[in-house]
Design an enzyme around this catalytic site. Structure first.
Site, PDB file in Angstrom:
ATOM      1  N   SER A 117       7.214 -27.401 -43.481  1.00 55.13           N
ATOM      2  CA  SER A 117       6.403 -27.125 -42.508  1.00 55.13           C
ATOM      3  C   SER A 117       6.319 -28.305 -41.344  1.00 55.13           C
ATOM      4  CB  SER A 117       4.833 -26.878 -42.968  1.00 55.13           C
ATOM      5  OG  SER A 117       4.525 -28.278 -43.379  1.00 55.13           O
ATOM      6  N   ASN A 125       6.054 -36.909 -48.406  1.00 54.81           N
ATOM      7  CA  ASN A 125       6.004 -36.408 -49.820  1.00 54.81           C
ATOM      8  C   ASN A 125       6.792 -37.464 -50.586  1.00 54.81           C
ATOM      9  OD1 ASN A 125       3.982 -34.367 -49.893  1.00 54.81           O
ATOM     10  ND2 ASN A 125       5.663 -33.155 -48.693  1.00 54.81           N
ATOM     11  N   ASP A 128      12.904 -44.883 -36.883  1.00 58.02           N
ATOM     12  CA  ASP A 128      13.680 -43.967 -37.705  1.00 58.02           C
ATOM     13  C   ASP A 128      14.648 -44.924 -38.137  1.00 58.02           C
ATOM     14  OD1 ASP A 128      15.021 -41.842 -38.984  1.00 58.02           O
ATOM     15  OD2 ASP A 128      13.606 -40.647 -37.668  1.00 58.02           O
ATOM     16  N   HIS A 150      -1.609 -33.574 -53.061  1.00 59.78           N
ATOM     17  CA  HIS A 150      -0.970 -32.478 -52.085  1.00 59.78           C
ATOM     18  C   HIS A 150       0.225 -32.027 -52.726  1.00 59.78           C
ATOM     19  CE1 HIS A 150       0.881 -31.032 -48.588  1.00 59.78           C
ATOM     20  NE2 HIS A 150       1.864 -31.526 -48.755  1.00 59.78           N
ATOM     21  N   ASP A 181      -3.512 -28.760 -46.159  1.00 63.38           N
ATOM     22  CA  ASP A 181      -4.058 -27.713 -47.156  1.00 63.38           C
ATOM     23  C   ASP A 181      -5.384 -27.325 -46.939  1.00 63.38           C
ATOM     24  OD1 ASP A 181      -1.832 -28.476 -49.145  1.00 63.38           O
ATOM     25  OD2 ASP A 181      -2.788 -30.533 -48.479  1.00 63.38           O
ATOM     26  N   ARG A 220       7.431 -31.577 -54.878  1.00 67.31           N
ATOM     27  CA  ARG A 220       7.368 -32.509 -53.905  1.00 67.31           C
ATOM     28  C   ARG A 220       7.851 -33.960 -54.680  1.00 67.31           C
ATOM     29  NH1 ARG A 220       2.578 -29.637 -52.564  1.00 67.31           N
ATOM     30  NH2 ARG A 220       3.105 -28.505 -50.357  1.00 67.31           N
TER      31      ARG A 220
HETATM   32  P1  NAD Z   1      12.817 -34.727 -41.295  1.00 69.15           P
HETATM   33  O1  NAD Z   1      14.015 -34.833 -42.554  1.00 69.15           O
HETATM   34  O2  NAD Z   1      13.073 -33.606 -40.377  1.00 69.15           O
HETATM   35  O3  NAD Z   1      12.563 -35.985 -40.624  1.00 69.15           O
HETATM   36  C1  NAD Z   1      12.138 -37.163 -41.606  1.00 69.15           C
HETATM   37  C2  NAD Z   1      12.574 -38.439 -40.925  1.00 69.15           C
HETATM   38  O4  NAD Z   1      12.545 -39.484 -41.429  1.00 69.15           O
HETATM   39  C3  NAD Z   1      13.995 -38.279 -40.478  1.00 69.15           C
HETATM   40  O5  NAD Z   1      14.539 -38.483 -38.869  1.00 69.15           O
HETATM   41  C4  NAD Z   1      14.712 -39.496 -41.285  1.00 69.15           C
HETATM   42  O6  NAD Z   1      15.818 -39.920 -40.597  1.00 69.15           O
HETATM   43  C5  NAD Z   1      13.465 -40.147 -41.176  1.00 69.15           C
HETATM   44  N1  NAD Z   1      13.662 -41.401 -42.031  1.00 69.15           N
HETATM   45  C6  NAD Z   1      14.300 -41.380 -43.599  1.00 69.15           C
HETATM   46  N2  NAD Z   1      13.875 -42.605 -44.010  1.00 69.15           N
HETATM   47  C7  NAD Z   1      13.336 -43.326 -43.053  1.00 69.15           C
HETATM   48  C8  NAD Z   1      12.770 -44.516 -43.153  1.00 69.15           C
HETATM   49  N3  NAD Z   1      12.999 -45.350 -44.177  1.00 69.15           N
HETATM   50  N4  NAD Z   1      12.211 -45.013 -42.260  1.00 69.15           N
HETATM   51  C9  NAD Z   1      11.960 -44.417 -41.221  1.00 69.15           C
HETATM   52  N5  NAD Z   1      12.250 -43.233 -41.121  1.00 69.15           N
HETATM   53  C10 NAD Z   1      12.824 -42.449 -42.133  1.00 69.15           C
HETATM   54  O7  NAD Z   1      11.522 -34.383 -42.418  1.00 69.15           O
HETATM   55  P2  NAD Z   1      10.109 -33.597 -41.852  1.00 69.15           P
HETATM   56  O8  NAD Z   1      10.110 -32.175 -41.984  1.00 69.15           O
HETATM   57  O9  NAD Z   1       9.763 -34.187 -40.556  1.00 69.15           O
HETATM   58  O10 NAD Z   1       9.112 -34.280 -43.032  1.00 69.15           O
HETATM   59  C11 NAD Z   1       8.951 -35.658 -43.292  1.00 69.15           C
HETATM   60  C12 NAD Z   1       7.850 -35.874 -44.480  1.00 69.15           C
HETATM   61  O11 NAD Z   1       6.964 -35.117 -44.445  1.00 69.15           O
HETATM   62  C13 NAD Z   1       8.791 -35.096 -45.948  1.00 69.15           C
HETATM   63  O12 NAD Z   1       8.613 -36.100 -46.848  1.00 69.15           O
HETATM   64  C14 NAD Z   1       8.025 -33.873 -45.815  1.00 69.15           C
HETATM   65  O13 NAD Z   1       7.944 -33.442 -47.392  1.00 69.15           O
HETATM   66  C15 NAD Z   1       6.618 -34.175 -45.640  1.00 69.15           C
HETATM   67  N6  NAD Z   1       5.853 -33.417 -45.246  1.00 69.15           N
HETATM   68  C16 NAD Z   1       4.197 -33.449 -45.675  1.00 69.15           C
HETATM   69  C17 NAD Z   1       3.152 -32.744 -45.231  1.00 69.15           C
HETATM   70  C18 NAD Z   1       1.892 -32.932 -45.976  1.00 69.15           C
HETATM   71  O14 NAD Z   1       0.988 -32.134 -45.669  1.00 69.15           O
HETATM   72  N7  NAD Z   1       1.418 -34.049 -46.486  1.00 69.15           N
HETATM   73  C19 NAD Z   1       3.577 -31.641 -44.699  1.00 69.15           C
HETATM   74  C20 NAD Z   1       4.707 -31.576 -44.360  1.00 69.15           C
HETATM   75  C21 NAD Z   1       5.823 -32.336 -44.634  1.00 69.15           C
HETATM   76  C1  LMR Z   2       3.878 -28.676 -47.008  1.00 72.99           C
HETATM   77  O1  LMR Z   2       2.889 -28.628 -47.653  1.00 72.99           O
HETATM   78  O2  LMR Z   2       4.150 -27.916 -46.217  1.00 72.99           O
HETATM   79  C2  LMR Z   2       4.898 -30.281 -47.139  1.00 72.99           C
HETATM   80  O3  LMR Z   2       4.166 -30.943 -48.102  1.00 72.99           O
HETATM   81  C3  LMR Z   2       6.109 -29.777 -47.342  1.00 72.99           C
HETATM   82  C4  LMR Z   2       6.595 -29.312 -48.729  1.00 72.99           C
HETATM   83  O4  LMR Z   2       7.331 -29.838 -49.342  1.00 72.99           O
HETATM   84  O5  LMR Z   2       5.884 -28.360 -49.253  1.00 72.99           O
END
Ligand code: NAD
Ligand code: LMR
Length: 332
Positions: A243, A132, A43, A188, A160, A99
């Site tokens: 999520s 994302n 992190d 996505h 999804d 996103r």
């Molecule tokens: P969050 O903010 O709770 O956690 C993200 C973490 O990443 C934080 O602890 C932050 O300090 C850390 N971070 C920021 N920059 C960083 C770096 N350069 N190196 C390492 N760590 C770093 O967010 P979250 O809810 O855990 O979501 C994380 C990501 O996943 C978001 O981009 C969210 O949109 C994405 N997401 C994607 C999907 C999918 O299906 N693809 C689903 C849910 C969330």
């Molecule tokens: C999701 O699909 O739940 C994640 O990509 C978070 C978002 O921004 O929708």
């Protein structure tokens, strides 16, 4: 004989997905209950104390499969020797954002972490990008880590896919484990195309097409699609956070099937580097139906694509091409 531990990197491990994901990995949900793991957690410095708290909890939980924990804010230390990298680190969107609105912050992270992975990960490291915009972050990671084979870099659309299974199961009042072979095509994002044209349900009378059982094409071509496309936003609206448990669980599904193989007769959706299959432009990270064997994914070929689907496949490809251009403009 006990297996050698596998090193699994989780970036953004102090965040909410990280917090849900690391205990799943530690319990064997990702790689099997006989597979020891060494967890690498990365992190950023402002989250270092929270990250250390997660490390303390991992010690306290006394997971038998955990053979070591590396918790660091140094990308090189985090990436060194890892066999699997789950890239969650980044900034989530908030209510009302798309996103791609988190594009400029997140693509620069993926450009920087590409070289750390390229130089320090184990050979043949498998990469799953969750943060994302997931497809475009994965593409940037691939382009800035040219020596990592393209087939090793993927993004998460399994959430999804699972959402689509969940919607069909609720509509038909059947077990979700009896529904299979939905497809998520493309990005996505809200342009993704959840396709049920080849999906089936296991019934007492054998496997039946979802369309035959649902008997409601208006729902399948309308509300079903928009519900899956908008589910991330609906979760943010309800939780005021994006999520996390479903994302973590789906990330485990993605890696487990990639490493251990998809069940016979079943495919899953993965964001992978397009080779031009189904006339999707080559050079995008696009979600396709895939099967996995011996640690390699293969795009399922030969599925019929009707006119309705063709338009949707093209629309989401166009959005990905636009995102790619936008990502490069953010990096320049
Ligand atoms: P969050 O903010 O709770 O956690 C993200 C973490 O990443 C934080 O602890 C932050 O300090 C850390 N971070 C920021 N920059 C960083 C770096 N350069 N190196 C390492 N760590 C770093 O967010 P979250 O809810 O855990 O979501 C994380 C990501 O996943 C978001 O981009 C969210 O949109 C994405 N997401 C994607 C999907 C999918 O299906 N693809 C689903 C849910 C969330
Ligand atoms: C999701 O699909 O739940 C994640 O990509 C978070 C978002 O921004 O929708």
């Amino acid at each position: 004989m006990a297996k050698e531990p596998v090193r699994v990197l989780v970036t953004g491990a102090a965040g909410q997905i990280g917090y849900a994901l690391v205990p799943m990995i530690a319990r064997g949900v990702m790689l099997g209950t006989d597979q020891p793991v060494i967890l690498h957690m990365l992190d950023i410095p402002p989250a270092a104390e929270a990250l250390n708290g997660v490390k303390m909890e991992l010690v306290d939980a006394a997971f038998p499969l955990i053979k070591g924990v590396v918790a660091t804010t140094d990308a090189v230390e985090a990436c060194t020797g890892v066999n699997i990298a789950v890239m969650v680190g980044g900034f989530p969107r908030k209510e009302g954002m798309e996103r791609k609105d988190v594009m400029s912050k997140n693509v620069s992270i993926y450009k920087a972490q590409a070289s750390a992975l390229e130089q320090h990960a184990a050979p043949n490291c498998k990469v799953l990008v969750v943060a994302n915009p997931a497809n475009t972050n994965a593409l940037i990671l691939k382009e800035f880590a040219p020596s990592i084979p393209a087939k090793n870099i993927t993004c998460l659309t399994r959430l999804d896919h699972n959402r689509a299974l969940g919607q069909i199961s609720e509509k038909l009042n059947v077990q979700v484990s009896d529904v299979k072979n939905v497809i998520i095509w493309g990005n996505h994002s809200s342009s993704q195309y959840p396709d049920v044209n080849h999906a089936t349900v296991n019934t007492a009378a054998g496997e039946k097409p979802v369309r035959e059982l649902v008997k409601d094409d208006a729902w399948l071509n309308g509300e079903f699609i928009t519900t899956v496309q908008q589910r991330g936003a609906a979760i943010i609206k309800a939780r005021k956070l994006s999520s996390a448990l479903s994302a973590a669980s789906s990330a485990c599904d993605h890696i487990r099937d990639w490493v251990l193989g998809t069940p016979e007769g079943t495919w899953v959706s993965m964001g992978v580097y397009s080779d031009g299959s189904y006339n999707v432009p080559a050079g995008l990270i696009y979600s396709f139906p895939v099967t996995c064997r011996n640690g390699e994914w293969t795009i399922v070929q030969g599925l019929s694509i009707d006119e309705f689907s063709r338009k949707k496949l093209d629309l989401t490809a166009e959005e990905l091409s636009e995102e790619k251009a936008l990502a490069y403009s953010c990096l320049s």
